[in-house]
Design an enzyme around this catalytic site. Structure first.
Site, mmCIF file in Angstrom:
data_model
loop_
_atom_site.group_PDB
_atom_site.id
_atom_site.type_symbol
_atom_site.label_atom_id
_atom_site.label_comp_id
_atom_site.label_asym_id
_atom_site.label_seq_id
_atom_site.Cartn_x
_atom_site.Cartn_y
_atom_site.Cartn_z
ATOM 1 N N ASP A 35 0.642 -1.120 0.152
ATOM 2 C CA ASP A 35 -0.085 0.020 0.092
ATOM 3 C C ASP A 35 0.972 1.301 0.019
ATOM 4 O O ASP A 35 0.541 2.240 -0.674
ATOM 5 C CB ASP A 35 -0.822 -0.101 1.311
ATOM 6 N N GLU A 115 -24.991 -16.859 -8.755
ATOM 7 C CA GLU A 115 -24.150 -15.535 -8.458
ATOM 8 C C GLU A 115 -24.617 -15.291 -7.086
ATOM 9 O O GLU A 115 -25.696 -15.158 -6.809
ATOM 10 C CB GLU A 115 -24.185 -14.322 -9.238
ATOM 11 N N ARG A 138 -30.319 2.668 -9.836
ATOM 12 C CA ARG A 138 -31.222 1.955 -10.253
ATOM 13 C C ARG A 138 -32.822 2.817 -10.230
ATOM 14 O O ARG A 138 -33.474 2.916 -11.402
ATOM 15 C CB ARG A 138 -31.879 0.683 -9.531
ATOM 16 N N GLU A 176 -23.471 -4.011 -8.293
ATOM 17 C CA GLU A 176 -24.051 -3.831 -6.996
ATOM 18 C C GLU A 176 -22.987 -3.159 -6.190
ATOM 19 O O GLU A 176 -21.740 -3.365 -6.169
ATOM 20 C CB GLU A 176 -24.286 -5.199 -6.245
ATOM 21 N N TYR A 228 -22.162 -7.365 -12.422
ATOM 22 C CA TYR A 228 -22.649 -8.726 -12.858
ATOM 23 C C TYR A 228 -23.452 -8.752 -14.136
ATOM 24 O O TYR A 228 -23.750 -9.773 -14.416
ATOM 25 C CB TYR A 228 -23.874 -9.163 -11.732
ATOM 26 N N CYS A 428 -21.823 11.062 29.744
ATOM 27 C CA CYS A 428 -21.081 11.351 31.046
ATOM 28 C C CYS A 428 -19.997 12.240 30.568
ATOM 29 O O CYS A 428 -19.131 12.110 29.812
ATOM 30 C CB CYS A 428 -20.240 9.881 31.286
HETATM 31 P P1 AMP Z 1 -34.462 -7.304 -5.440
HETATM 32 O O1 AMP Z 1 -34.059 -5.943 -4.904
HETATM 33 O O2 AMP Z 1 -34.916 -8.125 -4.421
HETATM 34 O O3 AMP Z 1 -35.577 -7.200 -6.300
HETATM 35 O O4 AMP Z 1 -33.428 -7.937 -6.381
HETATM 36 C C1 AMP Z 1 -32.965 -7.159 -7.291
HETATM 37 C C2 AMP Z 1 -31.586 -6.629 -7.168
HETATM 38 O O5 AMP Z 1 -30.738 -7.710 -6.777
HETATM 39 C C3 AMP Z 1 -31.049 -6.175 -8.251
HETATM 40 O O6 AMP Z 1 -31.630 -4.793 -8.694
HETATM 41 C C4 AMP Z 1 -29.713 -6.001 -7.893
HETATM 42 O O7 AMP Z 1 -29.596 -4.644 -7.122
HETATM 43 C C5 AMP Z 1 -29.573 -6.815 -6.868
HETATM 44 N N1 AMP Z 1 -28.425 -8.004 -7.083
HETATM 45 C C6 AMP Z 1 -27.512 -8.518 -6.568
HETATM 46 N N2 AMP Z 1 -26.683 -9.198 -6.999
HETATM 47 C C7 AMP Z 1 -27.045 -9.386 -8.177
HETATM 48 C C8 AMP Z 1 -26.657 -10.250 -9.249
HETATM 49 N N3 AMP Z 1 -25.461 -11.044 -9.168
HETATM 50 N N4 AMP Z 1 -27.319 -10.286 -10.649
HETATM 51 C C9 AMP Z 1 -28.457 -9.506 -10.565
HETATM 52 N N5 AMP Z 1 -28.929 -8.571 -9.478
HETATM 53 C C10 AMP Z 1 -28.126 -8.634 -8.349
HETATM 54 ZN ZN ZN Z 2 -18.735 8.452 34.012
#
Ligand code: AMP
Ligand code: ZN
Length: 670
Positions: A35, A115, A138, A176, A228, A428
């Protein structure tokens, strides 16, 4: 680096090198250099860019954090909608999903990708000619917020993709954004100490952070991203989800190494079970597994409903919760005096460990949930090490319980507690409160601070109780007899402790600064401040503006550090630490400042905001020199109140005179 041409050449090389190491570190998790070595590269680049500002380009690794906070986020309409995912909660439901797929495309051998479903917030990254041009949340799936400035502050978001032949000229990838668990705990600790509501879970903290109007805040939080999908993958010439992941990885984007290509649903189920057991080992929270039909041709055949694609499904893990009984409610006193109520529980097993305590955050939280001693409560494991109480099982409340009342005096030192207006926490106010001293010492000894492993909790308690140690400096006055005299202290461990204390004297400045436990100064801020000011004296002399001028240091941190050094008790503490031989300066050469490098100054008269020593340290920290007599070589004389003959001499020689205000401006880089 004398000529511009040479600088340009060097800048090009440094940027390539930094990008290569960023990729190795963030995308591949396979760093080749330390680092420190990486920081050195970055610092050199910053220095050259400071001297040749016209060489700065927006995609330079130094330009992650923009200087100006945004007013609001413009809306952006997604080119391809960002759909949600259908959920299932059992293996049977997952089999039903496959049955639906079979009905649509005919029964056949299907490959899936499995995944991990990282629990953060999804974001789209837009690249044009390999350069990051936009990042959008989103939102409602149709339109999101343009948070480009903040996304740039995420280290694992490449500003430039790798130079691969198949990178499409316009590319949108999605992934994500999340906050690693370790950072979550730390940030919540900082927030609690600052009297701010802690984030309920890492997901909220990631979402809250990305909506911050100040990119410096984002940079300090340590968000991460895992990509993803490719939004327009078919156009990019990619034929399957697995191939998309591989291509993204090759282009320099960080993808999740845990993803797996599965032949048939049975392999998917194995993956799901495997990670359900291992989810606690991950550095981020997951709430399930996303299962996707791998082949894009099949995906197209399956299509989507108005909300979800029909070719993917989220297999959700059950939340990790348990019920147990509250035996008592304890009040802990933190390092800044903050009182935190904690539920002491009937031990219960939760997510692979035995839980006997849960945080109740503050009295308002207890009142809202009406948690009482002897109540049966539902507890949940979030990202924090210590689980939280979700709520009370009302039907299970025994007769005769009473609402909890917060203490009027400190449970440790009996001092009447205070509750500053507008804050949710009681404190305190007694800085000599043994509990606070203990917590400060424990923090000081932490691995990421002074790394004094032998200074365990019970030892700290004894040292404070016997009044052998009141502050950090006292630690360095301990001798073998003191330590051996303590309970359960063998001579060997006593010697060990003294050795560790000895070693800690030469810990780098950033660890010491972090160890001092100044409110809001986390590890990262300590590192940045130490690197910039290079000595405790220079930092003590710095104005709020100068600190804020440091890349990534915000106004709250700056003010807090400034206030800390204004307290005479803290100034004395710093002096005593120096006397104890602690390293209060950074090693190596001072960073080169374009303004003060090679310049000579003379000080005369009294300054209001700092002592002469502090002014000297501050100038030297920026590459300037301070001499005692005025000559033709003197660049300027700093004139305070009641100046001596040096001011006259300077006038005679035609040397520039600068007043205190001018000095501040100079130090701030103007
Ligand atoms: P939900 O919010 O429960 O409707 O799930 C959809 C969301 O899962 C997506 O909008 C992503 O933000 C999230 N997500 C996390 N990992 C993945 C992945 N590997 N592929 C697709 N969506 C994912
Ligand atoms: Zn104290």
């Amino acid at each position: 680096m004398s000529t511009r041409a040479a600088a340009e050449e060097r800048v090009r090389w440094l940027r390539e090198e930094i990008r290569r190491h960023e990729h190795l570190y963030y995308a591949l998790n396979r760093p080749e250099i330390s680092d420190q070595a990486y920081d050195d590269l970055e610092r050199e680049l910053r220095d050259i860019e400071a001297r040749f500002p016209d060489l700065v380009t927006p995609d330079s690794p130094t330009q992650r954090v923009g200087e100006t906070p945004s007013e609001e986020f413009p809306t952006f309409v997604h080119r391809v909608r960002m759909l949600s995912l259908d959920n299932t909660y059992s293996e049977d439901e997952l089999r039903e999903f496959e049955a639906r797929v079979f009905r649509a495309i005919g029964e056949q051998e299907i490959a899936y990708t499995a995944e991990l479903k990282v629990d953060g917030l999804s974001m789209a990254l837009h690249y044009e000619d390999r350069r990051l041009v936009r990042a959008v949340t989103r939102g409602d799936g149709v339109r999101g917020d343009d948070v480009t400035a903040n996304a740039r502050a995420i280290r694992s978001v490449p500003l430039v993709l790798r130079d691969e032949a198949d990178v499409p000229p316009t590319l949108e990838v999605r992934g994500e954004v999340y906050l690693p668990r370790s950072r979550f705990g730390e940030i919540n600790r900082e927030r609690e100490e600052a009297g701010e509501e802690p984030f309920a879970n890492p997901r909220n903290s990631a979402a809250g952070t990305i909506k911050s109007l100040d990119p410096r805040v984002v940079a300090g939080r340590g968000l991460d991203i895992l990509l993803y999908s490719i939004a327009d993958a078919r156009a990019a010439g990619v034929r399957s989800q697995w191939e998309a992941l591989e291509r993204m990885r090759a282009w320099g984007l960080r993808t999740n190494p845990a993803s797996r290509r599965c032949q048939g649903l049975e392999e998917v189920l194995v993956f799901c079970r495997e990670w359900q057991g291992k989810r606690d080992e991950l550095e981020y929270e997951i709430d399930g597994v996303v299962v996707k039909v791998d082949d894009f041709a099949l995906q197209e055949e399956l299509g989507a409903t108005s909300k979800f694609p029909r070719w993917a499904i989220a297999f959700k893990y059950p939340a990790e919760q348990a019920t147990t009984i509250v035996r008592s409610i304890d009040v802990q006193v933190g390092r800044t005096g903050k009182l935190t109520p904690v539920a002491i529980l009937e031990p219960v097993s939760l997510a692979g460990s035995t839980v006997s305590r849960a945080t109740l955050h503050n009295e308002e939280e207890i009142a809202r949930k009406d948690v009482r001693v002897l109540d049966t409560v539902l507890i949940e494991k979030g990202g924090e090490v210590i689980p939280k109480v979700v709520g009370v099982v009302a039907e299970a409340r025994p007769k005769g319980t009473r609402p909890w009342t917060p203490p009027e005096t400190c449970p440790v030192c009996d001092e009447p507690v205070v509750r500053p207006e507008g804050e949710v926490d009681r404190r305190c106010p007694n800085v000599s409160c043994p509990a606070q001293i203990e917590e400060r010492l424990k923090h000081f000894a932490r691995r990421t601070a002074m790394d004094i492993e032998g200074l365990g909790d019970s030892l700290v308690a004894q040292l404070v109780e016997r009044e052998l140690v009141r502050d950090y400096a006292d630690l360095y006055a301990l001798d073998l007899d003191d330590v051996v005299a303590l309970e359960r202290m063998a001579e060997k461990s006593a010697r060990n402790l003294l050795e560790q204390l000895e070693r800690s004297r030469s810990r780098e400045l950033r660890h010491l600064l972090f160890g001092l436990g100044i409110r809001h100064v986390g590890e990262r801020a300590a590192q940045l401040l130490a690197r910039h000011f290079r000595s405790l004296d220079a930092l003590a002399a710095a104005s709020v503006e100068e600190m804020e001028a440091v890349h990534e240091i915000g106004p709250i941190v700056a003010q807090s550090v400034h206030d800390w050094f204004r307290d005479p008790a803290n100034r004395r503490l710093v002096e005593r630490l120096k006397e104890a031989g602690l390293r209060t300066e950074e090693e190596g050469t001072a960073p080169v400042s374009p303004v003060l490098q090679g310049q000579q100054f003379v000080l005369t008269g009294t300054l209001d905001s700092m002592t002469r020593e502090e002014a000297k340290a501050a100038i030297e920290a920026r590459g300037g020199r301070v001499t005692s007599s005025v000559s033709k070589k003197t660049s300027a004389v700093i004139v305070g109140r009641d100046p001596g003959s040096k001011a006259d001499k300077a006038r005679g020689l035609g040397v520039r005179l600068i007043d205190e205000e001018g000095l501040s401006a100079l130090l701030a880089g103007d």
